[in-house]
Design an enzyme around this catalytic site. Sequence first.
Site, short mmCIF file in Angstrom:
data_model
loop_
_atom_site.label_atom_id
_atom_site.label_comp_id
_atom_site.label_asym_id
_atom_site.label_seq_id
_atom_site.Cartn_x
_atom_site.Cartn_y
_atom_site.Cartn_z
N LEU A 1 32.20 -40.28 -58.47
CA LEU A 1 33.66 -40.46 -58.50
C LEU A 1 34.28 -40.04 -59.83
O LEU A 1 35.47 -39.76 -59.91
CB LEU A 1 34.02 -41.92 -58.19
CG LEU A 1 33.89 -42.29 -56.70
CD1 LEU A 1 33.81 -43.80 -56.53
CD2 LEU A 1 35.07 -41.72 -55.91
N ALA B 1 32.24 -47.64 -56.11
CA ALA B 1 33.16 -48.15 -57.14
C ALA B 1 32.37 -48.73 -58.29
O ALA B 1 31.17 -49.04 -58.14
CB ALA B 1 34.07 -49.24 -56.55
N TYR B 2 33.04 -48.89 -59.41
CA TYR B 2 32.50 -49.68 -60.53
C TYR B 2 32.83 -51.12 -60.17
O TYR B 2 34.01 -51.51 -60.16
CB TYR B 2 33.19 -49.25 -61.82
CG TYR B 2 32.72 -50.00 -63.05
CD1 TYR B 2 31.97 -49.35 -64.03
CD2 TYR B 2 33.02 -51.34 -63.23
CE1 TYR B 2 31.54 -50.03 -65.16
CE2 TYR B 2 32.59 -52.04 -64.35
CZ TYR B 2 31.86 -51.37 -65.31
OH TYR B 2 31.43 -52.04 -66.42
N THR B 3 31.81 -51.92 -59.81
CA THR B 3 32.08 -53.25 -59.26
C THR B 3 31.66 -54.41 -60.17
O THR B 3 31.73 -55.56 -59.75
CB THR B 3 31.39 -53.41 -57.88
OG1 THR B 3 30.00 -53.12 -58.05
CG2 THR B 3 31.98 -52.50 -56.84
N THR C 1 40.67 -54.11 -53.08
CA THR C 1 40.24 -55.49 -53.32
C THR C 1 41.39 -56.50 -53.36
O THR C 1 42.53 -56.15 -53.72
CB THR C 1 39.48 -55.55 -54.68
OG1 THR C 1 39.21 -56.89 -55.02
CG2 THR C 1 40.29 -54.92 -55.81
N TYR D 1 39.07 -55.03 -63.88
CA TYR D 1 38.61 -54.48 -62.60
C TYR D 1 39.78 -54.35 -61.62
O TYR D 1 39.98 -53.31 -60.99
CB TYR D 1 37.51 -55.39 -62.03
CG TYR D 1 37.14 -55.12 -60.59
CD1 TYR D 1 36.33 -54.04 -60.25
CD2 TYR D 1 37.58 -55.97 -59.57
CE1 TYR D 1 35.98 -53.81 -58.93
CE2 TYR D 1 37.23 -55.74 -58.25
CZ TYR D 1 36.44 -54.65 -57.93
OH TYR D 1 36.11 -54.43 -56.61
N LYS E 1 41.28 -50.93 -59.89
CA LYS E 1 41.31 -50.73 -58.43
C LYS E 1 42.75 -50.46 -57.96
O LYS E 1 42.97 -49.67 -57.05
CB LYS E 1 40.73 -51.95 -57.71
CG LYS E 1 39.23 -52.16 -57.92
CD LYS E 1 38.36 -51.08 -57.28
CE LYS E 1 38.39 -51.11 -55.78
NZ LYS E 1 37.48 -50.07 -55.20
N1 LIG Z 1 31.71 -56.80 -53.56
C1 LIG Z 1 32.86 -57.43 -53.33
O1 LIG Z 1 32.92 -58.67 -53.25
C2 LIG Z 1 34.13 -56.64 -53.15
C3 LIG Z 1 35.33 -57.32 -52.97
C4 LIG Z 1 36.50 -56.60 -52.78
C5 LIG Z 1 36.46 -55.22 -52.77
N2 LIG Z 1 35.30 -54.57 -52.97
C6 LIG Z 1 35.31 -53.10 -52.95
O2 LIG Z 1 34.55 -52.67 -51.84
C7 LIG Z 1 33.86 -51.46 -52.14
C8 LIG Z 1 32.39 -51.61 -51.86
O3 LIG Z 1 31.88 -52.69 -52.63
P1 LIG Z 1 30.34 -53.09 -52.58
O4 LIG Z 1 30.26 -54.58 -52.60
O5 LIG Z 1 29.65 -52.35 -51.50
O6 LIG Z 1 29.88 -52.55 -54.01
P2 LIG Z 1 28.42 -52.44 -54.60
O7 LIG Z 1 27.43 -53.12 -53.71
O8 LIG Z 1 28.49 -52.81 -56.03
O9 LIG Z 1 28.16 -50.86 -54.49
C9 LIG Z 1 28.94 -49.95 -55.18
C10 LIG Z 1 28.34 -48.60 -54.98
O10 LIG Z 1 29.15 -47.66 -55.69
C11 LIG Z 1 28.29 -46.74 -56.29
N3 LIG Z 1 28.93 -46.13 -57.45
C12 LIG Z 1 29.14 -46.69 -58.67
N4 LIG Z 1 29.72 -45.80 -59.47
C13 LIG Z 1 29.88 -44.66 -58.75
C14 LIG Z 1 30.40 -43.39 -59.04
N5 LIG Z 1 30.87 -43.07 -60.26
N6 LIG Z 1 30.41 -42.45 -58.07
C15 LIG Z 1 29.92 -42.71 -56.86
N7 LIG Z 1 29.40 -43.91 -56.52
C16 LIG Z 1 29.38 -44.88 -57.46
C17 LIG Z 1 27.06 -47.53 -56.68
O11 LIG Z 1 25.97 -46.66 -56.75
P3 LIG Z 1 25.00 -46.56 -58.02
O12 LIG Z 1 25.44 -47.53 -59.06
O13 LIG Z 1 23.66 -46.85 -57.43
O14 LIG Z 1 25.14 -45.13 -58.45
C18 LIG Z 1 26.92 -48.49 -55.51
O15 LIG Z 1 26.08 -47.97 -54.51
C19 LIG Z 1 34.23 -51.13 -53.60
O16 LIG Z 1 35.32 -50.26 -53.59
C20 LIG Z 1 34.66 -52.46 -54.17
O17 LIG Z 1 35.57 -52.29 -55.23
C21 LIG Z 1 34.12 -55.24 -53.15
#
Ligand SMILES: NC(=O)c1ccc[n+]([C@@H]2O[C@H](COP(=O)([O-])OP(=O)(O)OC[C@H]3O[C@@H](n4cnc5c(N)ncnc54)[C@H](OP(=O)(O)O)[C@@H]3O)[C@@H](O)[C@H]2O)c1
Length: 298
Positions: free
Chosen positions: A37, A60-62, A101, A125, A129
Site C-alpha cells: 500500500l 492496513a497498518y493495524t 474502522t 491510527y 484510517k
Molecule cells: N482488527 C480490528 O479489530 C479492526 C477493527 C476495525 C477495522 N479494521 C480494519 O480492517 C482491515 C483488516 O484488519 P485485520 O484485522 O484483518 O488486520 P490484520 O490482521 O492486522 O492484517 C493486516 C494485513 O495488512 C497487511 N499489510 C500491512 N501493511 C501493508 C502494506 N503496506 N501493504 C499491503 N498490506 C499490508 C499485513 O501484512 P504483513 O504485515 O504480513 O505484510 C496484514 O496481513 C484493516 O483495514 C483494519 O484497519 C480492523
Amino acid sequence: MRILVVGGSNGNVAGALSRLGAPDFRIEAHGRPQVDLADPVSLRKAIEDARPFVVICAGAYTAVDTAESEADIAMEINGGGPGALARACVDADVPLIHLSTDYVFSGRKAGAYVESDPTEPINVYGRTKLEGERGVIAAGSRHVILRISGVYAPRGKNFVRTMLRLAKTREEIGVVDDQFGHPTYAPHLAQAMVAIARRLAEDSKAPTGVFHMTGQGEICTWRTFAEAIFELSAERGGPFAIVKPIATEEYPTPARRPANSVLDCSRVAAAYGVTLPAWRESLACCIDAIAAEGWDVD
Ligand SMILES: NC(=O)c1ccc[n+]([C@@H]2O[C@H](COP(=O)([O-])OP(=O)(O)OC[C@H]3O[C@@H](n4cnc5c(N)ncnc54)[C@H](OP(=O)(O)O)[C@@H]3O)[C@@H](O)[C@H]2O)c1
C-alpha cells in the site's frame, strides 16, 4: 468472477477472504513485498496482472498503539495507500471495497453511530484510517467503504486468540469493562463482502459510499466478550480464566480508544441485504474452529 485482495493472506480479514471458496468466484490475495500500500506502482501492477472484477483493500497498518510513535509510517500506509489504490481502480474501471474502522469516531456519542455522524478520531491510527477513507472518496472510484469493529478470527492476531493464550498461564485476567461495541467475525464478514462484491460486479448501479458492518446481538464490552470466550472454550475442553472487570484507566495504553464503538448497520442491510449474525453465534463458530485445530493459539 475474480476478486483481488490487497493485504496478503495473513491478516484476519484477508486470510478469511482467501480461505473462502465457491465455483463462481476466485480470490487472489497479494501482500507485501510484491503488493504494498506504500508503493502505488505495485498497486497498479497488481490490478493489471489480476484483471479483477472487484478489488478489496484488506491490508492496513493495524498496530494501534505502535502507530502513536510511528505516525509517518501509519499515515503512508493507511492514509495514502487506499487513495492510490482507488485511483488505480478508477483507471482500470473496477470497483473497490475498502475496510475502515469505528476508530474514526471519538466514542463520545450516546447511541449507535450512523454513517453521517461527524468523525473525530482520538488516536493516530483513527486519523490515518480517516485519511484513507477521504483518499478513496476523492479518487472518484466506485467504492464501498465498510467501517468494521473488533475483528476476530480463528487465525491471526486478535482478542479471542490473545485471551485463550493468556488463559493457558493465568487463572484470572483483568479485562476492560467500559468500552462498548459489537465484535466482528472475519469469516462471516468475508462472506458478506463477497456478496457485496458480486453486486458491484454485476450491477453498475449498486449502492456506493460509506457503510457500517459489525456483528449483531447485544452490545458488549471487552469483559463480556472475554467471559463468553471462556464459557464457550470451557464447554469444549479449552482454556478457561476468570475475568476481572477493570476500567480503561487501569489498563493504560499509548493510544486512547473510543468508549462507544457501537455502529448502526442498517444502511448496509437496506442497500445490500446483508446482516452479520449475532456475535455470540459467530464466536461459537470461531471457538469451534480453534478447538478443531487443537487450541493452537501461540
Ligand atoms: N482488527 C480490528 O479489530 C479492526 C477493527 C476495525 C477495522 N479494521 C480494519 O480492517 C482491515 C483488516 O484488519 P485485520 O484485522 O484483518 O488486520 P490484520 O490482521 O492486522 O492484517 C493486516 C494485513 O495488512 C497487511 N499489510 C500491512 N501493511 C501493508 C502494506 N503496506 N501493504 C499491503 N498490506 C499490508 C499485513 O501484512 P504483513 O504485515 O504480513 O505484510 C496484514 O496481513 C484493516 O483495514 C483494519 O484497519 C480492523
